[in-house]
Design a protein around this motif. Structure first.
Motif, PDB file in Angstrom:
ATOM      1  N   GLY A 141       0.803  -1.214   0.000  1.00  0.00           N
ATOM      2  CA  GLY A 141       0.000   0.000   0.000  1.00  0.00           C
ATOM      3  C   GLY A 141       0.836   1.264   0.000  1.00  0.00           C
ATOM      4  N   GLY A 142       0.218   2.355  -0.437  1.00  0.00           N
ATOM      5  CA  GLY A 142       0.884   3.641  -0.556  1.00  0.00           C
ATOM      6  C   GLY A 142       1.586   4.073   0.715  1.00  0.00           C
ATOM      7  N   SER A 143       2.752   4.669   0.534  1.00  0.00           N
ATOM      8  CA  SER A 143       3.580   5.236   1.610  1.00  0.00           C
ATOM      9  C   SER A 143       4.074   4.204   2.618  1.00  0.00           C
ATOM     10  CB  SER A 143       2.851   6.369   2.325  1.00  0.00           C
ATOM     11  OG  SER A 143       2.608   7.422   1.413  1.00  0.00           O
ATOM     12  N   ALA A 160      -1.381   0.552   3.698  1.00  0.00           N
ATOM     13  CA  ALA A 160      -0.841   1.882   3.442  1.00  0.00           C
ATOM     14  C   ALA A 160      -0.225   2.446   4.717  1.00  0.00           C
ATOM     15  CB  ALA A 160      -1.946   2.800   2.934  1.00  0.00           C
ATOM     16  N   GLY A 161       0.963   3.022   4.583  1.00  0.00           N
ATOM     17  CA  GLY A 161       1.636   3.659   5.698  1.00  0.00           C
ATOM     18  C   GLY A 161       2.332   2.721   6.665  1.00  0.00           C
ATOM     19  N   ALA A 162       2.263   1.424   6.430  1.00  0.00           N
ATOM     20  CA  ALA A 162       2.910   0.468   7.328  1.00  0.00           C
ATOM     21  C   ALA A 162       4.427   0.599   7.239  1.00  0.00           C
ATOM     22  CB  ALA A 162       2.496  -0.962   6.974  1.00  0.00           C
ATOM     23  N   VAL A 163       5.088   0.282   8.346  1.00  0.00           N
ATOM     24  CA  VAL A 163       6.547   0.227   8.386  1.00  0.00           C
ATOM     25  C   VAL A 163       6.923  -1.227   8.660  1.00  0.00           C
ATOM     26  CG1 VAL A 163       8.643   1.042   9.519  1.00  0.00           C
ATOM     27  CG2 VAL A 163       6.713   2.613   9.187  1.00  0.00           C
ATOM     28  N   VAL A 164       7.487  -1.877   7.640  1.00  0.00           N
ATOM     29  CA  VAL A 164       7.772  -3.316   7.710  1.00  0.00           C
ATOM     30  C   VAL A 164       9.212  -3.516   8.169  1.00  0.00           C
ATOM     31  CG1 VAL A 164       7.745  -5.505   6.464  1.00  0.00           C
ATOM     32  CG2 VAL A 164       6.121  -3.700   5.846  1.00  0.00           C
ATOM     33  N   VAL A 174      -0.499  -7.225   6.769  1.00  0.00           N
ATOM     34  CA  VAL A 174       0.110  -6.521   7.892  1.00  0.00           C
ATOM     35  C   VAL A 174      -0.201  -5.034   7.785  1.00  0.00           C
ATOM     36  CG1 VAL A 174       1.967  -8.215   8.195  1.00  0.00           C
ATOM     37  CG2 VAL A 174       2.362  -6.205   6.759  1.00  0.00           C
ATOM     38  N   VAL A 175      -0.346  -4.381   8.941  1.00  0.00           N
ATOM     39  CA  VAL A 175      -0.602  -2.939   9.003  1.00  0.00           C
ATOM     40  C   VAL A 175       0.140  -2.364  10.206  1.00  0.00           C
ATOM     41  CG1 VAL A 175      -2.888  -3.143   7.925  1.00  0.00           C
ATOM     42  CG2 VAL A 175      -2.687  -3.175  10.410  1.00  0.00           C
ATOM     43  N   GLY A 176       0.318  -1.053  10.202  1.00  0.00           N
ATOM     44  CA  GLY A 176       0.823  -0.348  11.368  1.00  0.00           C
ATOM     45  C   GLY A 176       2.307  -0.088  11.368  1.00  0.00           C
ATOM     46  N   ASN A 177       2.755   0.504  12.493  1.00  0.00           N
ATOM     47  CA  ASN A 177       4.156   0.865  12.682  1.00  0.00           C
ATOM     48  C   ASN A 177       4.562   0.475  14.094  1.00  0.00           C
ATOM     49  OD1 ASN A 177       6.665   2.012  12.899  1.00  0.00           O
ATOM     50  ND2 ASN A 177       5.989   4.109  12.609  1.00  0.00           N
TER      51      ASN A 177
END
Length: 185
Positions: A141-143, A160-164, A174-177
Motif C-alpha cells: 500500500g501507498g507510503s 498503506a503507511g505500514a513500516v515493515v 500486515v498494518v501499522g508501525n
C-alpha cells in the motif's frame, strides 16, 4: 577490486558510501532516473531506456511510474507485470527482488542501507546493505516503508503507511508501525 567498498557493499559487510567508485555508480543511476522522470509518458513507455538498461532485471510488462528514485539500479530485479506507482524510492545498496504481479502503491519506500549506530561511524559514511525480497502477487500500500533484510511473502498485503521491519509470511496482511499481522488472506 578485492576489498573495495563496492565489494564490501555487495557481500553484506560494513562499507563507506563516501567512496569515489560508489559515487560514480550513483551518478550513473541519477542520470538514468532523470531521463525516466523527464520523458513524456508516451515516449517513456513502461520504463525510460536508460533505467531499463540499468536495472538488474526487468520482466515483461514491468512498469515504473514517474517520479521514481533509486540509489544504484543494478540491484533491482522486477518480475513480469510488476507495477511501481508514482513516487517510489528504492535505496538498493543490496538486491531488491520484486516478484511477478506485485503492485507497489504511490510513495512506497524500500531502504536496504542501514547506517552505523555510532555517530563516528555515521560521520565516516559507514553503512551495511541488507536485501529485500517481495514475493509474487503481493500488494504494498501507498507510503509503506520496507526496511532492509525483510522478506515479504507471496500474496501478502502491506497496508498503506505500514513500516515493515520483519518478514511477512505468504498470504498475510500486515498494518501499522511496526507492521503487525491482522489476518491471513
Amino acid at each position: 577490486m578485492a576489498g573495495s567498498e563496492r565489494v564490501k557493499m555487495a557481500t553484506g559487510e560494513w562499507y563507506t558510501c563516501l567512496d569515489d567508485e560508489l559515487e560514480t555508480l550513483r551518478v550513473i543511476a541519477r542520470d538514468a532516473v532523470f531521463e525516466h522522470n523527464s520523458l513524456p509518458p508516451r515516449q517513456r513507455g513502461n520504463l525510460g531506456p536508460g533505467l531499463k538498461a540499468l536495472l538488474g532485471e526487468v520482466g515483461e510488462e514491468a512498469r515504473i511510474e514517474a517520479p521514481f528514485h533509486c540509489a544504484y539500479g543494478f540491484n533491482i530485479f522486477l518480475g513480469n507485470g510488476v507495477f511501481l506507482n508514482a513516487g517510489c524510492t528504492i535505496l538498493d545498496t543490496a538486491a531488491v527482488r520484486i516478484g511477478s504481479g506485485t503492485l507497489l502503491g504511490p510513495n512506497v519506500q524500500i531502504y536496504c542501507a542501514e547506517h552505523h549506530r555510532e555517530a563516528a561511524g555515521r560521520q565516516a559514511g559507514l553503512e551495511i546493505a541488507r536485501p529485500v525480497d517481495i514475493g509474487a502477487n503481493a500488494w504494498i500500500g501507498g507510503s509503506a516503508v520496507i526496511l532492509g533484510g525483510v522478506r515479504i511473502g507471496e500474496g501478502a498485503i502491506v497496508g498503506a503507511g505500514a513500516v515493515v521491519t520483519r518478514d511477512v509470511p505468504d498470504n498475510t496482511t500486515v498494518v501499522g508501525n511496526p507492521a503487525k499481522a491482522i489476518k491471513r488472506n
